[in-house]
Design a protein around this motif. Sequence first.
Motif, PDB file in Angstrom:
ATOM      1  N   SER A 147       0.826  -1.216   0.097  1.00 15.74           N
ATOM      2  CA  SER A 147      -0.301   0.044   0.262  1.00 15.74           C
ATOM      3  C   SER A 147       1.077   1.352   0.053  1.00 15.74           C
ATOM      4  CB  SER A 147      -0.642  -0.121   1.339  1.00 15.74           C
ATOM      5  OG  SER A 147       0.056  -0.359   2.410  1.00 15.74           O
ATOM      6  N   THR A 148      -0.018   2.450   0.419  1.00 16.29           N
ATOM      7  CA  THR A 148       0.818   3.773   0.321  1.00 16.29           C
ATOM      8  C   THR A 148       1.736   3.660   1.637  1.00 16.29           C
ATOM      9  OG1 THR A 148      -0.232   4.707  -1.372  1.00 16.29           O
ATOM     10  CG2 THR A 148       0.864   6.146   0.614  1.00 16.29           C
ATOM     11  N   VAL A 149       2.959   4.346   1.454  1.00 17.91           N
ATOM     12  CA  VAL A 149       3.361   3.634   3.250  1.00 17.91           C
ATOM     13  C   VAL A 149       3.919   4.966   3.879  1.00 17.91           C
ATOM     14  CG1 VAL A 149       5.964   3.343   4.060  1.00 17.91           C
ATOM     15  CG2 VAL A 149       5.279   2.672   1.970  1.00 17.91           C
ATOM     16  N   THR A 150       2.757   4.940   4.793  1.00 15.93           N
ATOM     17  CA  THR A 150       2.826   6.015   5.875  1.00 15.93           C
ATOM     18  C   THR A 150       4.491   6.562   6.515  1.00 15.93           C
ATOM     19  OG1 THR A 150       0.898   5.789   6.421  1.00 15.93           O
ATOM     20  CG2 THR A 150       2.505   7.130   7.689  1.00 15.93           C
ATOM     21  N   VAL A 151       5.241   7.409   6.366  1.00 18.41           N
ATOM     22  CA  VAL A 151       6.502   7.291   6.737  1.00 18.41           C
ATOM     23  C   VAL A 151       6.525   8.043   7.958  1.00 18.41           C
ATOM     24  CG1 VAL A 151       8.060   7.298   4.783  1.00 18.41           C
ATOM     25  CG2 VAL A 151       6.208   9.403   5.206  1.00 18.41           C
ATOM     26  N   GLY A 152       5.393   9.573   8.073  1.00 16.45           N
ATOM     27  CA  GLY A 152       5.544   9.862   8.973  1.00 16.45           C
ATOM     28  C   GLY A 152       6.732  11.343   8.946  1.00 16.45           C
ATOM     29  N   GLY A 153       6.365  12.095  10.459  1.00 13.09           N
ATOM     30  CA  GLY A 153       7.433  13.492   9.857  1.00 13.09           C
ATOM     31  C   GLY A 153       7.717  13.539  11.458  1.00 13.09           C
ATOM     32  N   GLY A 154       8.808  14.557  11.524  1.00 14.12           N
ATOM     33  CA  GLY A 154       9.383  15.419  13.242  1.00 14.12           C
ATOM     34  C   GLY A 154      11.057  15.525  12.681  1.00 14.12           C
ATOM     35  N   THR A 155      11.651  14.792  13.791  1.00 16.05           N
ATOM     36  CA  THR A 155      13.298  14.370  13.477  1.00 16.05           C
ATOM     37  C   THR A 155      13.000  13.497  14.859  1.00 16.05           C
ATOM     38  OG1 THR A 155      13.269  16.474  16.020  1.00 16.05           O
ATOM     39  CG2 THR A 155      13.796  17.021  13.239  1.00 16.05           C
ATOM     40  N   THR A 156      14.584  13.294  14.650  1.00 15.24           N
ATOM     41  CA  THR A 156      14.773  11.665  15.496  1.00 15.24           C
ATOM     42  C   THR A 156      16.558  12.056  15.654  1.00 15.24           C
ATOM     43  OG1 THR A 156      14.362   9.290  16.122  1.00 15.24           O
ATOM     44  CG2 THR A 156      15.129  10.189  13.303  1.00 15.24           C
ATOM     45  N   ARG A 157      17.056  11.339  16.660  1.00  9.85           N
ATOM     46  CA  ARG A 157      17.913  10.959  16.533  1.00  9.85           C
ATOM     47  C   ARG A 157      19.442   9.864  15.939  1.00  9.85           C
ATOM     48  NH1 ARG A 157      20.235  15.713  18.400  1.00  9.85           N
ATOM     49  NH2 ARG A 157      22.301  15.043  19.553  1.00  9.85           N
TER      50      ARG A 157
END
Length: 472
Positions: A147-157
């Motif tokens: 399916s369409t891939v939900t990748v998300g957002g924001g930042t990570t370390r």
Amino acid sequence: MTIAWLDCSAGASGDMMLGALVDAGVPLELVQAAVDALGTEPIRLHAKPVARHGLAGTKVDVEVPQTANDRRWRSIRAMLEAADLDEAARAIALGAFARLAAAEAAAHGIPEEEVHFHEVGALDSIADIVGAAAGLASLGITALTASTVTVGGGTTRGSHGSIPLPAPAVLRVLADAGAPVVGAVPYEACTPTGAAIVAAAASAYGPLPEMIVERVGVGAGGRDPQERANLLRLVIGREVAPPRRTGHAHRASTAEAAHGHDHHGDRAHGAEQAHHHGHGHHHGDAGHGHGPDSAHEHHHDAPHEHAPHDHPHTGPASDTLARQEGRPVVIETNVDDLDPRLWPAALAALLEAGASDAWLTPILMKKGRPAHTVHVLCRAEMVGAVRSALVRHTTTIGMRSYEIDKYALERRYAQVDVDGHAIGVKIALEHGEIVNASVEYEDAAAAAAALGRPLKVVVAQATALAAQEYPR
């Protein structure tokens, strides 16, 4: 035929993929055996039932020793090639890491061979990819859609500090695979490992295809965010057989095709007829051409090459055929309008996509036009990725493919030491006897640069050492 669909609406990660496979019935022991075959420090897999938003799933945890693993792509590739893995599993794992190497090289502006995997090079991520590859290969799936891939957002370390989300590697891997993506949630929903597994295994993207569902595996991620259930679903089933045509319908469709009717159903039937009469191994256009006469040329140059019936969910018919047979495939296309300076990069991209080999043949097309035929040899499982790379990195608008028989010698990988620099050696054996040993060019080039010696001298030294250590 067994087909499957990945529901990536909550994202994808290595542990989610392992959980979905085990939940679908893949024995954890099979996955553990594939991980053990790597010959690394002890890695243990543990499966347990969990719930996310009240929905049941399986969580697979990967237990690894506390070691620093900052591995280069070439060392991971050698490890995968030397491991005692099922060939289909090896192809998926190599394809996943090749995509990651290309993405990391692009993100950091360095050659792929110099890519150091940090988080993805850790033992747990390597186990995720190899375990998922072994599980997927064991299911006998002929076509996997995602399916369409939900990748998300924001930042990570990460190991280099703060990283924007989606991570650059995630975007590049999914972009190269032609996968549709969406942000949707304010956290990391898709990891580089998850993106690489999806890209290496899926041959098409879209909604749940028509199938008779036989089982569903639900894999859980480590977190339980409030936005949505953190679950990856693997839906496995049987392809729905098309309705049988009557003799009258067959004659009518053939007659319409003879008179040039261009209905979707007629094209599909024509492709079916080509397959039944022994032409099913040739698919796509004969080549490529632009200009006012290009449509005319394609129509008359290849009257016996029927366009494949592209099912909207399961991908081209030849992908399914190749996956069924498991035989190597050669893909070819004629290109007459690509800037010649781009060919080295295009061939490199094909190899990165999972091709076993890629090469060019200069040809002269009709009307005296100089052109090239690009040939690509690949495993059956890599057909979809290789076709995507051909379309993305050349100007082709169609290609043909056929299965071949291939005789390959047994191969082993070792190293020789040239004044403190390790150089890989590829050893070929026939009936257990060494018949050839060749040094890895990239390793020799790196050693030559570090030692300040001519490359030919280092190659000669490494070759002599290889001949001594691995005599014929």
